[in-house]
Write a protein that holds these residues in place. Structure first.
Motif, PDB file in Angstrom:
ATOM      1  N   ALA A  71     -11.255 -23.673   8.858  1.00  0.00           N
ATOM      2  CA  ALA A  71     -11.240 -22.500   9.741  1.00  0.00           C
ATOM      3  C   ALA A  71     -10.179 -22.611  10.833  1.00  0.00           C
ATOM      4  N   GLY A  72      -9.602 -23.805  10.995  1.00  0.00           N
ATOM      5  CA  GLY A  72      -8.533 -23.970  11.986  1.00  0.00           C
ATOM      6  C   GLY A  72      -8.998 -24.548  13.311  1.00  0.00           C
ATOM      7  N   LYS A  73     -10.190 -25.109  13.333  1.00  0.00           N
ATOM      8  CA  LYS A  73     -10.764 -25.645  14.577  1.00  0.00           C
ATOM      9  C   LYS A  73      -9.887 -26.716  15.217  1.00  0.00           C
ATOM     10  N   THR A  74      -9.454 -27.685  14.419  1.00  0.00           N
ATOM     11  CA  THR A  74      -8.692 -28.816  14.955  1.00  0.00           C
ATOM     12  C   THR A  74      -7.394 -28.353  15.609  1.00  0.00           C
ATOM     13  N   SER A  75      -6.679 -27.456  14.950  1.00  0.00           N
ATOM     14  CA  SER A  75      -5.411 -26.945  15.498  1.00  0.00           C
ATOM     15  C   SER A  75      -5.647 -26.164  16.793  1.00  0.00           C
ATOM     16  N   LEU A  76      -6.697 -25.345  16.807  1.00  0.00           N
ATOM     17  CA  LEU A  76      -7.013 -24.564  18.003  1.00  0.00           C
ATOM     18  C   LEU A  76      -7.384 -25.462  19.179  1.00  0.00           C
ATOM     19  N   VAL A  77      -8.227 -26.455  18.914  1.00  0.00           N
ATOM     20  CA  VAL A  77      -8.673 -27.355  19.988  1.00  0.00           C
ATOM     21  C   VAL A  77      -7.497 -28.161  20.533  1.00  0.00           C
ATOM     22  N   LYS A  78      -6.633 -28.621  19.648  1.00  0.00           N
ATOM     23  CA  LYS A  78      -5.452 -29.394  20.069  1.00  0.00           C
ATOM     24  C   LYS A  78      -4.581 -28.578  21.023  1.00  0.00           C
ATOM     25  N   LEU A  82      -4.634 -26.245  28.806  1.00  0.00           N
ATOM     26  CA  LEU A  82      -5.522 -26.205  29.969  1.00  0.00           C
ATOM     27  C   LEU A  82      -5.666 -27.585  30.601  1.00  0.00           C
ATOM     28  N   ASP A  83      -5.611 -27.626  31.929  1.00  0.00           N
ATOM     29  CA  ASP A  83      -5.823 -28.878  32.654  1.00  0.00           C
ATOM     30  C   ASP A  83      -7.309 -29.235  32.677  1.00  0.00           C
ATOM     31  N   ASP A  84      -7.586 -30.497  32.947  1.00  0.00           N
ATOM     32  CA  ASP A  84      -8.963 -30.988  33.131  1.00  0.00           C
ATOM     33  C   ASP A  84      -9.861 -30.672  31.939  1.00  0.00           C
ATOM     34  N   LEU A  85      -9.283 -30.750  30.748  1.00  0.00           N
ATOM     35  CA  LEU A  85     -10.030 -30.493  29.518  1.00  0.00           C
ATOM     36  C   LEU A  85      -9.702 -31.604  28.531  1.00  0.00           C
ATOM     37  N   HIS A 100     -25.439 -20.846  10.109  1.00  0.00           N
ATOM     38  CA  HIS A 100     -25.972 -21.260  11.414  1.00  0.00           C
ATOM     39  C   HIS A 100     -25.213 -20.630  12.594  1.00  0.00           C
ATOM     40  N   HIS A 101     -24.378 -19.617  12.314  1.00  0.00           N
ATOM     41  CA  HIS A 101     -23.571 -19.000  13.376  1.00  0.00           C
ATOM     42  C   HIS A 101     -24.412 -18.441  14.519  1.00  0.00           C
ATOM     43  N   ASP A 102     -25.636 -17.973  14.193  1.00  0.00           N
ATOM     44  CA  ASP A 102     -26.459 -17.319  15.211  1.00  0.00           C
ATOM     45  C   ASP A 102     -27.128 -18.312  16.170  1.00  0.00           C
ATOM     46  N   GLU A 103     -26.857 -19.616  15.979  1.00  0.00           N
ATOM     47  CA  GLU A 103     -27.382 -20.622  16.894  1.00  0.00           C
ATOM     48  C   GLU A 103     -26.381 -20.953  18.001  1.00  0.00           C
ATOM     49  N   PHE A 104     -25.225 -20.284  17.984  1.00  0.00           N
ATOM     50  CA  PHE A 104     -24.148 -20.583  18.933  1.00  0.00           C
ATOM     51  C   PHE A 104     -24.034 -19.503  20.007  1.00  0.00           C
ATOM     52  N   ASP A 105     -23.495 -19.907  21.165  1.00  0.00           N
ATOM     53  CA  ASP A 105     -23.366 -18.974  22.296  1.00  0.00           C
ATOM     54  C   ASP A 105     -22.204 -18.000  22.121  1.00  0.00           C
ATOM     55  N   TYR A 106     -21.124 -18.459  21.496  1.00  0.00           N
ATOM     56  CA  TYR A 106     -19.924 -17.634  21.328  1.00  0.00           C
ATOM     57  C   TYR A 106     -19.447 -17.701  19.879  1.00  0.00           C
ATOM     58  N   LEU A 107     -18.898 -16.585  19.398  1.00  0.00           N
ATOM     59  CA  LEU A 107     -18.282 -16.531  18.070  1.00  0.00           C
ATOM     60  C   LEU A 107     -16.833 -16.091  18.213  1.00  0.00           C
ATOM     61  N   VAL A 108     -15.927 -16.853  17.610  1.00  0.00           N
ATOM     62  CA  VAL A 108     -14.493 -16.546  17.657  1.00  0.00           C
ATOM     63  C   VAL A 108     -13.971 -16.520  16.229  1.00  0.00           C
ATOM     64  N   VAL A 109     -13.253 -15.460  15.855  1.00  0.00           N
ATOM     65  CA  VAL A 109     -12.664 -15.367  14.516  1.00  0.00           C
ATOM     66  C   VAL A 109     -11.210 -15.829  14.584  1.00  0.00           C
ATOM     67  N   ASN A 110     -10.861 -16.821  13.770  1.00  0.00           N
ATOM     68  CA  ASN A 110      -9.488 -17.312  13.747  1.00  0.00           C
ATOM     69  C   ASN A 110      -8.713 -16.628  12.620  1.00  0.00           C
ATOM     70  N   LEU A 142     -10.608 -18.494  23.227  1.00  0.00           N
ATOM     71  CA  LEU A 142     -11.201 -19.784  23.598  1.00  0.00           C
ATOM     72  C   LEU A 142     -10.894 -20.122  25.062  1.00  0.00           C
ATOM     73  N   LYS A 143      -9.652 -19.872  25.467  1.00  0.00           N
ATOM     74  CA  LYS A 143      -9.271 -20.113  26.873  1.00  0.00           C
ATOM     75  C   LYS A 143     -10.113 -19.249  27.805  1.00  0.00           C
ATOM     76  N   SER A 144     -10.339 -18.006  27.404  1.00  0.00           N
ATOM     77  CA  SER A 144     -11.119 -17.073  28.231  1.00  0.00           C
ATOM     78  C   SER A 144     -12.529 -17.593  28.476  1.00  0.00           C
ATOM     79  N   ILE A 145     -13.133 -18.168  27.447  1.00  0.00           N
ATOM     80  CA  ILE A 145     -14.491 -18.705  27.578  1.00  0.00           C
ATOM     81  C   ILE A 145     -14.512 -19.828  28.618  1.00  0.00           C
ATOM     82  N   ILE A 146     -13.554 -20.736  28.514  1.00  0.00           N
ATOM     83  CA  ILE A 146     -13.530 -21.891  29.422  1.00  0.00           C
ATOM     84  C   ILE A 146     -13.174 -21.477  30.840  1.00  0.00           C
ATOM     85  N   ILE A 147     -12.176 -20.608  30.982  1.00  0.00           N
ATOM     86  CA  ILE A 147     -11.766 -20.163  32.325  1.00  0.00           C
ATOM     87  C   ILE A 147     -12.896 -19.389  32.997  1.00  0.00           C
ATOM     88  N   ALA A 148     -13.556 -18.504  32.256  1.00  0.00           N
ATOM     89  CA  ALA A 148     -14.664 -17.731  32.836  1.00  0.00           C
ATOM     90  C   ALA A 148     -15.774 -18.648  33.332  1.00  0.00           C
TER      91      ALA A 148
END
Length: 204
Positions: A15-22, A28-31, A157-167, A177-183
């Protein structure tokens, strides 16, 4: 002292998780990403202590017996675990910490640390997911077929998560993803610590 926030990020393989997180950590600082322990073999381009702590099954089981993991799971034929000490040290330093784990691990963490926030990354379609797995060039068709079956299990198990993001569009998914952390960094609880001097001067 400002305590960091713990984020759980899960996704089916491809799904591209590793690339997005990297990229998220780079932008973002302090992450930081908590480096997990695993018994799987190191892949080309990976480094011990950076991508994972690569350990033997015996060493992993010894850590399990010492209750050193916040969560652990078996994925395919390998074990993965998140060391509690690493996570707690980073949070105490005021860093936001990302755990890249599957839904089983997310479930365990949520029970232990209910204040953590969970994000599930979805592929735009089954066809795109299959193509991404093939484009990696790392696995044969048999393993890819197994990853596709496991993807369905993960997505259930998607409905067990707080946020859903489509890559679908990488840049857009990254922005979301940045918006979630900054907010979450702007919540009253965290800002009261950061803005104490300003608030004191404004109210004097």
């Amino acid at each position: 002292m400002n305590i960091g926030k713990l984020y759980i990020i899960s996704a089916p393989s491809g799904a591209g998780k590793t690339s997005l997180v990297k990229q998220l950590v780079a932008d973002l600082d302090d992450l930081t990403v908590s480096v997990s322990h695993t018994t799987r073999q190191m892949r080309p381009g990976e480094a011990h202590g950076q991508d994972y702590y690569f350990v033997s099954v015996a060493d992993f089981q010894a850590m399990q017996e010492q209750q050193a993991f916040l969560e652990h799971a078996q994925v395919f034929d390998n074990f993965y675990g998140t060391a509690q000490q690493t996570v707690e040290e980073n949070l105490k330093q005021g860093l936001d910490v990302i755990l890249e784990i599957d839904w089983q691990g997310a479930e365990q963490i949520k029970k232990l640390l209910p204040d953590s926030l969970s994000i599930f990354i979805l592929p735009p379609s089954t066809e795109v997911l299959l193509q991404r797995l093939r484009n990696r060039g790392q696995d044969g068709e048999e393993i890819i077929a197994r990853r596709m079956r496991d993807a369905v299990t993960e997505i259930r198990h998607h409905d067990e998560f707080d946020y859903l993001v489509v890559n679908d569009d990488f840049a857009l998914a990254l922005t979301e993803l940045k918006s979630i952390i900054i907010a979450n960094r702007l919540t009253r609880q965290r800002q009261l610590h950061n803005l104490r001097p300003l608030l004191a001067s404004l109210l004097s």
